[in-house]
Write a protein that holds these residues in place. Structure first.
Motif, PDB file in Angstrom:
ATOM      1  N   VAL A 190       0.860  -1.185   0.000  1.00  0.00           N
ATOM      2  CA  VAL A 190       0.000   0.000   0.000  1.00  0.00           C
ATOM      3  C   VAL A 190       0.896   1.236   0.000  1.00  0.00           C
ATOM      4  N   ILE A 200      -8.875  -2.272   5.821  1.00  0.00           N
ATOM      5  CA  ILE A 200      -7.971  -3.407   5.985  1.00  0.00           C
ATOM      6  C   ILE A 200      -8.710  -4.420   6.842  1.00  0.00           C
ATOM      7  N   ASN A 258       2.943  -1.734   4.502  1.00  0.00           N
ATOM      8  CA  ASN A 258       2.480  -0.352   4.654  1.00  0.00           C
ATOM      9  C   ASN A 258       3.626   0.591   4.312  1.00  0.00           C
ATOM     10  N   SER A 285       2.883   3.747   2.948  1.00  0.00           N
ATOM     11  CA  SER A 285       1.997   4.822   2.509  1.00  0.00           C
ATOM     12  C   SER A 285       2.350   6.183   3.095  1.00  0.00           C
ATOM     13  N   GLY A 332       0.530   6.433   6.648  1.00  0.00           N
ATOM     14  CA  GLY A 332       0.872   5.173   7.302  1.00  0.00           C
ATOM     15  C   GLY A 332       0.133   4.941   8.595  1.00  0.00           C
ATOM     16  N   MET A 384      -3.387   3.890   7.815  1.00  0.00           N
ATOM     17  CA  MET A 384      -3.427   2.481   7.410  1.00  0.00           C
ATOM     18  C   MET A 384      -3.339   1.566   8.628  1.00  0.00           C
ATOM     19  N   ALA A 385      -2.462   1.903   9.554  1.00  0.00           N
ATOM     20  CA  ALA A 385      -2.328   1.080  10.758  1.00  0.00           C
ATOM     21  C   ALA A 385      -3.632   1.044  11.548  1.00  0.00           C
ATOM     22  N   PHE A 427       1.641  -8.095   8.729  1.00  0.00           N
ATOM     23  CA  PHE A 427       1.498  -6.670   8.423  1.00  0.00           C
ATOM     24  C   PHE A 427       2.856  -6.018   8.667  1.00  0.00           C
ATOM     25  N   PHE A 462       5.481  -2.837   8.481  1.00  0.00           N
ATOM     26  CA  PHE A 462       5.563  -1.382   8.444  1.00  0.00           C
ATOM     27  C   PHE A 462       6.848  -0.931   7.756  1.00  0.00           C
ATOM     28  N   ASN A 494       7.405   2.935   7.972  1.00  0.00           N
ATOM     29  CA  ASN A 494       6.812   4.254   8.225  1.00  0.00           C
ATOM     30  C   ASN A 494       7.639   5.028   9.239  1.00  0.00           C
TER      31      ASN A 494
END
Length: 397
Positions: free
Chosen positions: A13, A188, A213, A215, A219, A222-223, A342, A344, A346
């Motif tokens: 993403v 999500i 992630n 993004s 971010g 999204m989380a 998932f 990260f 970020n």
């Protein structure tokens, strides 16, 4: 735009430079044989941190891992044409290897530069320390009054075409089978300790084995869609491009005043910015340029440090965003402690562009092998957030 399938091994993403670097390394790794989808909401990338950054890379960090990350970035950029060539198309990204010049204004700042220098040299970085006399001789355009020490990167540091780097990653990844769609993730879908799918703005539900992630300033959003949290905020950075009546001459590097105000050449002009004194979280959609920063912080400081900058004219300006990690200014990289599929990437705090090759490679290794194979990036893991254990980086601009 609809994805061609309803299920992928990896869904990324955010398709700017870190997401596309991850896609690139997955696509070029013969040990990874899965399917990859990159979901990017804006294929123009006009408001991405990649496009709006100062587009530079340095080895002068306080933390050895950050030095090594950027050293790999330099190696990748130097060999960019070969790394991302598609058939006969070998892009240029114009790496100007003029280095960084960090300036200290008191003994405390000088001690920081000396300490950082030891770390950098131990990692093989080519960095020189210069006293005020040495600074004045080497940089005649510089006012050395009030300076105690300078640290100059001799090789491996400079600036380049940020969008060219992104597009090179993206084009190569797509040529090797990575699919990109222009859409936005609006949900999500999590079941227990796993992410099972994402829902796009176009109404498509896409199953995934692994969700990444990348993004940027979205971010944290999204989380939260997965019921998780990360200490990352959007922070605004304004950039100003100026014309100077008296050019400084060749070989000028990216120069950072002790106040944090910086500048570098940009063609026949000069690009300027600062870490603002007032630095609140901002709306991710707010790209208003803070012109007061130029008038009250940037211009007065640089006119004192570089006398030629007393006569300058702003010819362009823009604002971009840092995805700012409030814990320690370092990226949060890897899986969440509760949701292992998932990942990260970020909170780069302004370092995402230069760190993208190493971070993309690291995420590829986590996905393919379940751990890091080259640089050990585990100190950037989410576990430090849970433990409230900062992994500090002193050299933040």
């Amino acid at each position: 735009m609809q994805a061609s399938r309803t299920s992928y091994d990896v869904v990324i993403v955010g398709g700017a430079v870190v997401g596309s670097a991850t896609a690139y390394f997955l696509a070029t790794n013969p040990d990874f044989t899965g399917s990859v989808l990159v979901i990017e909401k804006d294929w123009t990338y006009q408001r991405s941190a990649t496009a709006l950054s100062s587009s530079s890379i340095r080895h002068q960090f306080s933390n050895a891992i950050n030095v090594k990350i950027s050293q790999f970035g330099t190696e990748f950029i130097r060999n960019f044409k070969e790394n991302v060539a598609v058939d006969a198309d070998t892009p240029e990204i114009g790496f100007h290897e003029n280095g960084y010049l960090f300036l200290a204004g008191d003994e405390r700042g000088a001690d920081v530069l000396r300490r950082n220098h030891e770390t950098q040299v131990a990692c093989g970085a080519d960095v020189s320390l210069l006293d005020p006399d040495g600074l004045g001789k080497r940089f005649p355009w510089l006012n050395t009054e009030g300076l105690t020490l300078g640290s100059k990167g001799e090789r491996g540091e400079g600036w380049f075409d940020s969008v060219g780097l992104l597009q090179g990653f993206r084009k190569k990844a797509r040529s090797l089978g990575v699919e990109y769609i222009e859409d936005e993730v609006v949900a999500i879908n999590r079941e227990g300790d796993r992410i099972v799918s994402v829902t796009t703005g176009g109404g498509q539900v896409i199953a995934c084995g692994m969700l990444v992630n990348t993004s940027g300033t979205n971010g944290k959003v999204m989380a939260r869609m997965a019921g998780l949290d990360i200490p990352v905020e959007p922070r605004r950075r304004s950039i100003f491009v100026v014309d100077c009546r008296t050019p400084l001459g060749p070989g000028v590097g990216l120069t950072i005043d002790p106040t944090g105000v910086f500048f570098r050449p940009e063609g026949k002009f000069y690009l300027m910015g600062t870490s603002p004194r007032h630095d609140p979280e901002v709306d991710p959609a707010d790209f208003a340029v803070m012109h007061d920063e130029f008038e009250t912080e940037i211009w007065p400081t640089l006119a004192n440090r570089v006398p030629a900058f007393e006569a300058i004219k702003v010819v362009n300006s823009w604002a971009g965003h840092y995805d700012y990690c409030t814990l320690d200014h370092n990226v949060i990289l890897g899986p969440h402690a509760e949701v292992r599929n998932f990942l990260f990437a970020n909170g780069f705090s302004g370092h995402g562009l230069q760190q993208s090759p190493a971070m993309g490679r690291g995420l590829c290794e986590l996905i393919t092998y379940g751990g890091f194979r080259t640089l050990d990036l585990s100190p950037f893991g989410y576990e430090r957030v849970v433990a409230n254990r900062p992994f500090l980086e002193d050299a933040v601009i």
